[in-house]
Design an enzyme around this catalytic site. Structure first.
Site, short mmCIF file in Angstrom:
data_model
loop_
_atom_site.label_atom_id
_atom_site.label_comp_id
_atom_site.label_asym_id
_atom_site.label_seq_id
_atom_site.Cartn_x
_atom_site.Cartn_y
_atom_site.Cartn_z
N ASN A 139 0.81 -1.22 0.00
CA ASN A 139 0.00 0.00 0.00
C ASN A 139 0.84 1.26 0.00
O ASN A 139 0.42 2.30 -0.53
CB ASN A 139 -0.92 0.01 1.23
CG ASN A 139 -2.26 -0.64 0.95
OD1 ASN A 139 -2.79 -0.57 -0.15
ND2 ASN A 139 -2.82 -1.29 1.96
N PHE A 432 -1.52 -8.40 4.45
CA PHE A 432 -0.17 -7.86 4.63
C PHE A 432 0.03 -6.53 3.91
O PHE A 432 1.11 -6.24 3.40
CB PHE A 432 0.88 -8.88 4.16
CG PHE A 432 0.50 -10.31 4.42
CD1 PHE A 432 0.12 -10.72 5.70
CD2 PHE A 432 0.46 -11.24 3.40
CE1 PHE A 432 -0.26 -12.03 5.94
CE2 PHE A 432 0.08 -12.55 3.63
CZ PHE A 432 -0.28 -12.94 4.91
N CYS A 433 -1.04 -5.73 3.87
CA CYS A 433 -1.00 -4.41 3.22
C CYS A 433 -0.61 -4.51 1.75
O CYS A 433 -0.02 -3.58 1.19
CB CYS A 433 -0.05 -3.46 3.94
SG CYS A 433 -0.51 -3.12 5.64
N ASN A 434 -0.94 -5.63 1.12
CA ASN A 434 -0.62 -5.84 -0.29
C ASN A 434 -1.90 -6.29 -1.01
O ASN A 434 -2.05 -7.47 -1.34
CB ASN A 434 0.47 -6.90 -0.42
CG ASN A 434 1.13 -6.88 -1.79
OD1 ASN A 434 0.48 -6.64 -2.80
ND2 ASN A 434 2.43 -7.15 -1.82
#
Length: 797
Positions: A139, A432-434
């Protein structure tokens, strides 16, 4: 040495454990990470943050206690010495990336995210520019898109693919790589009438290692995009222009730093705590000199200007690249500490660390993929890419996965994380902020993602399965200090907790739960024990305090005298006993409305002296609130309320699931027997703490039946009062907290033992939830009495 490790070393002995290093892996763990073994922790979240070495921290503290560091924006001897060290560390960072100091500069930032943000802020965007990025991006990289779109530039994601058929194109490697673009995004509707200018600057961003799948992208992509953009973008209107390349090396840098002497990368973002654990709050942007000159800066601060006037519009900025972009005083103590981290990394070398972690990663993948349920169904799905070496190098130190039951349904990743924690294993779950990689590997469409969001799913919540599909994954990742024993304990945990085997059924099938269909319709009923859960504590920030967040709350005790209409409250932290009047007209503090767990409550405040008493009792400022009335709005949000509250027909006080919780003494006794047996097996006989029924905070404690007979009860009658069973109570870490000798102590028990035999579809059940069944209008108005010692008449039909 056991047979499993011997077999592992037979295959990976030349790669694992630093056979040619200054220390073996066993020596490293014993001398630098002894705290892991002392606490019994298996740490497998090195992609999130790796661990600092104990020797590293000792060296840092010795350095700080024997030297004087000062603000480098000065000319004193201490300041000059500090500036020299900062220059030394900048060079260490460049050396780590094999970057020439003549071509690159190191700009210190507050982290990798700040480095990426700096690129987005200062990049020379125009309406003819574009921001191109791989789907697999954090992100913090996707956030650059906001800067691009706000300046009128285009933005689009790409998938990096092999070309199956070269189409007769001969030549080098570039003929085999293709960037497949997703939809082009623009903020304004105006479309360019002409092709983008060849002189416009475009930015291409990709990670050196995907933090979701572990895919390591080849840095050849940088050269290919710069030299052959028209060929690999195949006619895209943005294939022309001047390409600037950004690599997010926050994860990949730990074991595979970019070689900037070989690849035409303009920006590299680095995170130091992911390299060697400490310091946090410090990163770097390694920037190529020509790319740095393209960046524009608006804000100026101390340290970035040669001169400025206060009363007129005049400022002359410094010319040095580092000085220009490092606002204010940089974190010079953290920068000084980096040297001790690099000393460890350089002694082992990234290549040896990469081979070591790769051995563990390959082993874990192999073992997970080999797991089978008793019906031969696969247990584990691993999310990884299968592309050529032109697109990626070997995979990194990450294994992302989800687990399946024998019937093909999914275990939720929250269940995996919860049970792993009970087993002393620290791992990561979610996306995982992806979001791009998560959607890509899990096969989630835009419609799926929007539906999940509308259903209440957001980052970091427990909504892990929606409409039968996972919303994220579980992830383990290895660091340079990880061991075979860590990997083996993880595999053993997965096998014992999630693999269905014939010999497990006898131990696990002690649950006799029945499916009970609950109606969302019906009249509103206020019910429960009188005054039960009528009060709560709220912090000054508006957060509702619970014993999970503030364990000291469990030291507060209460006693209600119904004749006097007073509740007496005591705490070991408070000398005076607090007396609270139960009359509803005794609240000079005022009233307000709050929302909690899908219900709106009208609450009443108390005077300051009551708030001060509770603030002292729990150790932080808070206010006491009392429920005056509540309104369940499940009809407006049925899905949400069903997830949070089992008793959707009744208006509750501050209860999160149901009016009553029943615990059986025989069930508690069986649990205690199991805890004693575990102690005996460990050779620690007599050390287990016997669990009291009150550890589970029940309203009702019963005795006289078989252990877990309550699982099968549909309804019960106590005296003349009827109750309906709502099913088992899902237990959490709260039951692992115990208040002894004025202190709150934590352990893994009894939840870990309950998880071994009381687990059903992600829930660890112990005790049952009940709803009071009102028989007539008179009973609704007057209520009923329960008396200690009354007989219980259950109905299991």
């Amino acid at each position: 040495m056991d047979a499993d490790k011997a077999e592992f070393l037979k295959e990976f002995g030349s790669e694992y454990g630093y056979p040619n290093g200054p220390k073996s892996i066993d020596e490293i763990r014993a001398t630098e990470f002894n705290r892991l073994d002392q606490k019994g922790i298996v740490y497998l979240d090195h992609a999130g943050a790796t661990l600092y070495s104990e020797l590293q921290m000792e060296a840092i503290f010795k350095d700080f206690s024997s030297n004087i560091y000062a603000n480098p924006h000065s000319q004193s001897d201490s300041s000059s010495a500090t500036s020299d060290i900062i220059r030394e560390v900048r060079q260490q960072v460049l050396d780590y990336c094999n970057a020439s100091a003549k071509e690159y500069k190191c700009i210190f930032t507050s982290g990798a995210t700040a480095a990426l943000k700096l690129v987005g802020e200062a990049f020379p965007w125009s309406r003819e520019s574009c921001f191109m990025y791989t789907m697999e991006n954090h992100n913090s990289v996707l956030g650059i898109r906001e800067y691009a779109l706000s300046k009128g530039a285009a933005a689009f994601a790409v998938d990096v693919e092999d070309i199956v058929n070269g189409g007769g194109v001969s030549g080098g490697q570039e003929a085999r790589v293709k960037l497949s673009p997703h939809a082009i995004q623009r903020r304004n509707e105006e479309i360019l009438e002409e092709e983008p200018n060849r002189n416009a600057y475009n930015l291409f961003a990709f990670p050196s290692e995907c933090n979701f799948s572990g895919l390591r992208f080849s840095l050849d992509l940088a050269n290919l995009v710069k030299e052959n953009s028209e060929r690999i973008l195949e006619g895209s209107p943005f294939c022309k222009g001047r390409w600037i390349v950004l690599v997010d090396a926050a994860k990949g840098c730990s074991t595979c730093p970019p070689d900037l002497s070989k690849y035409a990368v303009d920006f590299v973002a680095i995170s130091f705590y992911k390299l060697f654990g400490y310091p946090t709050g410090l990163g770097a942007l390694v920037v190529q000199n020509d790319a740095a000159r393209l960046m524009t800066k608006t804000y100026f601060s101390g340290g970035t200007v040669a001169a400025s006037f206060a009363d007129i519009d005049f400022v002359r900025r410094r010319e040095g690249i580092e000085e220009l972009f490092e606002d204010g005083t940089i974190s010079f103590l953290s920068i000084a500490s980096i040297r001790h981290g690099f000393k460890i990394i350089n002694s082992l070398t990234p290549s040896m660390m990469s081979r070591h972690t790769a051995a563990l990663t390959i082993y874990v993948k192999k073992m997970l993929l080999g797991l089978r349920h008793e019906n031969e169904a696969n247990v584990c799905i691993i999310y990884e890419s299968h592309t050529s070496k032109l697109v990626c190098h070997e995979s990194g130190s990450i294994v992302s996965f989800n687990l399946k039951r024998p019937d093909g349904s999914w275990f939720g990743y929250s269940e995996v994380e919860k049970l792993a924690s009970l087993s002393g294993i620290q791992l990561r779950t979610g996306c995982f902020c992806n979001p791009g990689a998560c959607a890509k590997y899990l096969g989630l469409s835009h419609m799926d993602l929007l539906s999940n969001l509308e259903g209440g799913h957001v980052c970091w919540d427990d909504n892990d399965i929606i409409q039968g599909k996972p919303t994220g994954a579980a992830r383990v990742s290895f660091g340079y200090m990880s061991t075979f024993e860590d990997a083996k304990k993880f595999i053993d945990f997965i096998t014992s907790s999630f693999v269905s085997m014939p010999n497990k059924s006898e131990n696990r099938n002690t649950l006799r739960t029945k499916s009970i269909l609950l109606s969302d319709e019906g009249h509103e009923r206020n019910a429960g024990l009188q005054h039960d859960r009528e009060w709560l504590l709220k912090s000054v920030t508006g957060e509702i305090l619970t014993q999970k967040k503030v364990p000291d709350m469990c030291s507060i005790s209460t006693y209600i005298d119904l004749n006097k209409g007073i509740m007496f409250v005591e705490s070991p932290r408070c000398r005076a006993k607090l007396e609270i009047n139960l009359k509803t007209d005794s609240y000079p503090g005022g009233m307000e409305e709050i929302e909690l767990r899908a219900q709106r409550y009208e609450v009443q405040y108390y005077e300051n002296d009551v708030d001060l008493w509770f603030s002292h009792a729990v150790g932080l400022p808070c206010s006491l609130l009392r429920c005056s009335s509540s309104q369940n709005y499940s009809s407006l949000n049925k899905d949400r309320s069903r997830n949070l509250c089992r008793d959707v027909e009744c208006t509750l006080n501050f209860a999160n699931e149901a009016q009553f919780l029943l615990i059986s003494e025989e069930s508690v006794s069986d649990l205690n027997n199991r805890l004693s047996l575990i102690d005996a097996q460990k050779g620690t006989h007599g050390t287990s703490v016997q669990i009291n029924p009150m550890r589970f905070r029940p309203n009702l404690v019963v005795y006289g039946g078989e252990p877990y007979a309550e699982d099968g009860w549909l309804n019960i009658k106590i005296g003349n009062t009827n109750f309906m069973s709502l099913g088992g109570c899902n237990r959490c870490q709260m039951i692992n907290l115990v208040h002894q000798a004025g202190l709150v102590q934590r352990s893994n028990e009894p939840l870990a033992t309950l998880a071994s035999y009381r687990r059903v579809k992600g829930k660890i059940l112990f005790g049952i939830l009940l709803r009071y069944e009102i028989q007539d209008k008179l009973e609704m108005q007057t209520g009923s009495w329960l008396r200690v010692g009354e007989e219980i008449h259950p109905n299991s039909e």
